[in-house]
Structure formats: C-alpha cells, structure tokens
Design a protein around this motif. Structure first.
Motif, short mmCIF file in Angstrom:
data_model
loop_
_atom_site.label_atom_id
_atom_site.label_comp_id
_atom_site.label_asym_id
_atom_site.label_seq_id
_atom_site.Cartn_x
_atom_site.Cartn_y
_atom_site.Cartn_z
N TYR A 169 16.49 -1.56 -10.38
CA TYR A 169 15.79 -0.60 -9.53
C TYR A 169 14.43 -0.35 -10.16
O TYR A 169 14.32 0.39 -11.13
CB TYR A 169 16.61 0.69 -9.46
N GLU A 170 13.40 -1.01 -9.63
CA GLU A 170 12.05 -0.89 -10.17
C GLU A 170 11.13 -0.47 -9.04
O GLU A 170 10.38 -1.26 -8.50
CB GLU A 170 11.62 -2.23 -10.77
N ARG A 171 11.23 0.80 -8.67
CA ARG A 171 10.50 1.35 -7.54
C ARG A 171 9.00 1.32 -7.81
O ARG A 171 8.59 1.74 -8.89
CB ARG A 171 10.97 2.78 -7.30
N PRO A 172 8.19 0.83 -6.88
CA PRO A 172 8.47 0.34 -5.55
C PRO A 172 8.43 -1.18 -5.43
O PRO A 172 8.28 -1.71 -4.34
CB PRO A 172 7.34 0.95 -4.73
N GLY A 173 8.59 -1.91 -6.53
CA GLY A 173 8.36 -3.35 -6.49
C GLY A 173 9.56 -4.26 -6.40
O GLY A 173 9.46 -5.36 -5.87
N PHE A 174 10.71 -3.80 -6.91
CA PHE A 174 11.85 -4.72 -6.96
C PHE A 174 13.17 -3.95 -6.93
O PHE A 174 13.30 -2.89 -7.54
CB PHE A 174 11.81 -5.57 -8.24
N LEU A 175 14.13 -4.52 -6.22
CA LEU A 175 15.46 -3.93 -6.11
C LEU A 175 16.47 -5.08 -6.09
O LEU A 175 16.25 -6.09 -5.44
CB LEU A 175 15.56 -3.13 -4.81
N GLN A 176 17.56 -4.91 -6.83
CA GLN A 176 18.64 -5.89 -6.77
C GLN A 176 19.96 -5.15 -6.67
O GLN A 176 20.18 -4.15 -7.34
CB GLN A 176 18.68 -6.75 -8.03
N HIS A 177 20.82 -5.65 -5.78
CA HIS A 177 22.19 -5.16 -5.79
C HIS A 177 23.10 -6.36 -5.89
O HIS A 177 22.81 -7.45 -5.41
CB HIS A 177 22.52 -4.25 -4.60
N SER A 178 24.19 -6.15 -6.59
CA SER A 178 25.13 -7.23 -6.89
C SER A 178 26.53 -6.82 -6.46
O SER A 178 26.91 -5.66 -6.57
CB SER A 178 25.13 -7.54 -8.38
N MET A 179 27.29 -7.80 -6.00
CA MET A 179 28.65 -7.59 -5.55
C MET A 179 29.56 -7.32 -6.76
O MET A 179 29.46 -7.98 -7.78
CB MET A 179 29.11 -8.83 -4.80
N GLN A 180 30.40 -6.33 -6.60
CA GLN A 180 31.42 -6.05 -7.60
C GLN A 180 32.79 -6.48 -7.11
O GLN A 180 33.65 -6.85 -7.89
CB GLN A 180 31.44 -4.55 -7.92
N ARG A 181 32.97 -6.42 -5.79
CA ARG A 181 34.25 -6.81 -5.18
C ARG A 181 33.96 -7.30 -3.76
O ARG A 181 33.27 -6.64 -3.00
CB ARG A 181 35.19 -5.61 -5.15
N SER A 182 34.49 -8.47 -3.42
CA SER A 182 34.27 -9.05 -2.10
C SER A 182 35.01 -10.38 -2.01
O SER A 182 35.69 -10.77 -2.95
CB SER A 182 32.76 -9.28 -1.89
N ARG A 183 34.86 -11.06 -0.90
CA ARG A 183 35.44 -12.40 -0.75
C ARG A 183 34.58 -13.46 -1.45
O ARG A 183 34.99 -14.59 -1.60
CB ARG A 183 35.57 -12.76 0.73
N PHE A 184 33.38 -13.08 -1.84
CA PHE A 184 32.48 -14.01 -2.53
C PHE A 184 32.88 -14.13 -4.00
O PHE A 184 33.39 -13.20 -4.60
CB PHE A 184 31.03 -13.52 -2.45
N SER A 185 32.57 -15.29 -4.59
CA SER A 185 32.74 -15.44 -6.04
C SER A 185 31.57 -14.80 -6.76
O SER A 185 31.70 -14.26 -7.85
CB SER A 185 32.80 -16.93 -6.43
N ARG A 186 30.41 -14.88 -6.12
CA ARG A 186 29.18 -14.33 -6.68
C ARG A 186 28.30 -13.91 -5.52
O ARG A 186 28.28 -14.57 -4.47
CB ARG A 186 28.48 -15.41 -7.51
N TYR A 187 27.54 -12.81 -5.71
CA TYR A 187 26.67 -12.31 -4.65
C TYR A 187 25.60 -11.43 -5.30
O TYR A 187 25.92 -10.36 -5.84
CB TYR A 187 27.50 -11.51 -3.66
N HIS A 188 24.36 -11.89 -5.30
CA HIS A 188 23.22 -11.12 -5.82
C HIS A 188 22.14 -11.13 -4.76
O HIS A 188 21.78 -12.19 -4.25
CB HIS A 188 22.66 -11.73 -7.11
N TYR A 189 21.62 -9.96 -4.46
CA TYR A 189 20.62 -9.81 -3.40
C TYR A 189 19.38 -9.16 -4.00
O TYR A 189 19.42 -8.01 -4.42
CB TYR A 189 21.20 -8.97 -2.27
N ASP A 190 18.27 -9.91 -4.03
CA ASP A 190 17.00 -9.42 -4.58
C ASP A 190 16.05 -9.07 -3.44
O ASP A 190 15.95 -9.82 -2.46
CB ASP A 190 16.33 -10.49 -5.45
N HIS A 191 15.34 -7.96 -3.62
CA HIS A 191 14.33 -7.52 -2.66
C HIS A 191 13.04 -7.28 -3.44
O HIS A 191 13.03 -6.46 -4.36
CB HIS A 191 14.73 -6.21 -1.97
N GLN A 192 11.99 -7.98 -3.07
CA GLN A 192 10.70 -7.80 -3.73
C GLN A 192 9.71 -7.23 -2.73
O GLN A 192 9.69 -7.65 -1.56
CB GLN A 192 10.19 -9.13 -4.28
#
Length: 178
Positions: A77-100
């Motif tokens: 969480y680097e307001r206002p330039g970058f945000l990332q959220h990552s999956m902790q539990r889901s049907r995915f093996s891995r899930y990372h979502y970056d917003h710049q």
C-alpha cells in the motif's frame, strides 16, 4: 513461465482517467466498487469503505457455476502510486493483483497487472487458458472502465464521502481534505 509446477497466467491492462491519482487510488481500494466488478459479496473482514495496509476481505459468490470464496489481503500500500492485494484463500494456486497509478498533468494512467496460477497440472493449464484467462481479462477491463466512469464524474463523492479525512490545525480549525 511456471510457478511451483503450475502455469502462471498474466493479465495486463491500462486506462487513462481524467482525475487525480489519489482519487483513483482510493476508489481502487473501495470494497463496494470491487464487489460490483466481481459480482460477489464481501462477507468477512473489511466489508465496506476503503482498504488500507494489511486489510483483509473475503468475497463469496458464484463463478463458472460453482460456489467461490476469495480471501484477499492488501500486501503493498503505497498511496497514491501503488497497491497490491494477494490471495490468501481461493481456488487459485497463486493470485497477485498489482495496481499502479501514474499522474501526469492532473490525469492518471492506471496500469493493472494480475498474475495467477491454477491447480490440476495440465488440466488447470487448459482450463486457465480457455476459460479463466478470458474471464479475468474481462473483469480487469470492467474494473478499469468502472473506475474511470466513477472517478471522472461526481459519483466518486458517493464512494469516498465516508473516507473524507479531517485534519485539525493548530488554530483549532478543522479543514476537510479532498
């Protein structure tokens, strides 16, 4: 590219928004807007308002005719330039979502990059390529278009009104930051 023996998929998309980067950033953290995009309901964790560093939210709904639960945590969480959220539990093996968010002359370029992998080896790779990848690309595009629409017109005030930050000045006067 491979991730722990699973195929790693990447979706990247971007959009120009005629609004300041901080507004776009905060809208990107809003649980209600995420729920609209995902067409899933927040059921646990921070279920309303904007997310901050380390916040967790669990969404539940239906995907591909199956019940789906997705738990995500804000990992950067680097307001206002970058945000990332990552999956902790889901049907995915891995899930990372970056917003710049890159602000240029009062406008913002939003760049989204989502990386995910699926279980089930070669079957997961086939399902990912034919079914999940196109669906996620459509969700990312839908999200960006919704953010643009909300950020560029007065709708953003509906989502960020509860997030107005008040600062007390030494004079005792309270000013509201926009």
């Amino acid at each position: 590219m491979r991730d722990r023996g699973y195929a790693l998929f990447t979706v990247s998309d971007s959009i120009h928004v005629n609004a300041p980067a901080d507004r776009c950033f905060l809208l990107s953290t809003h649980v209600g807007l995420a729920a609209l995009t995902l067409e899933m309901q927040p059921v646990s964790g921070k279920v309303q308002g904007t997310l901050g560093p380390g916040d967790r939210v669990i969404f539940a709904g239906w995907r591909f005719g199956l019940p789906h639960v997705h738990e995500s945590v804000v990992t950067r969480y680097e307001r206002p330039g970058f945000l990332q959220h990552s999956m902790q539990r889901s049907r995915f093996s891995r899930y990372h979502y970056d917003h710049q968010f890159i602000e240029i002359d009062g406008q913002t370029l939003i760049i989204d990059k989502l990386r995910f992998s699926l279980p089930f080896g070669w079957l997961g790779k086939k399902i990912g390529k034919r079914l999940v990848l196109p669906a996620i690309a459509a969700l990312v595009r839908k999200r960006l278009e919704l953010l643009k629409q909300v950020a560029e017109n007065g709708q953003w005030r509906l989502y960020l009104a509860e997030e107005s930050h008040e600062e007390a000045h030494p004079s005792g006067i309270i000013a509201e930051a926009s």
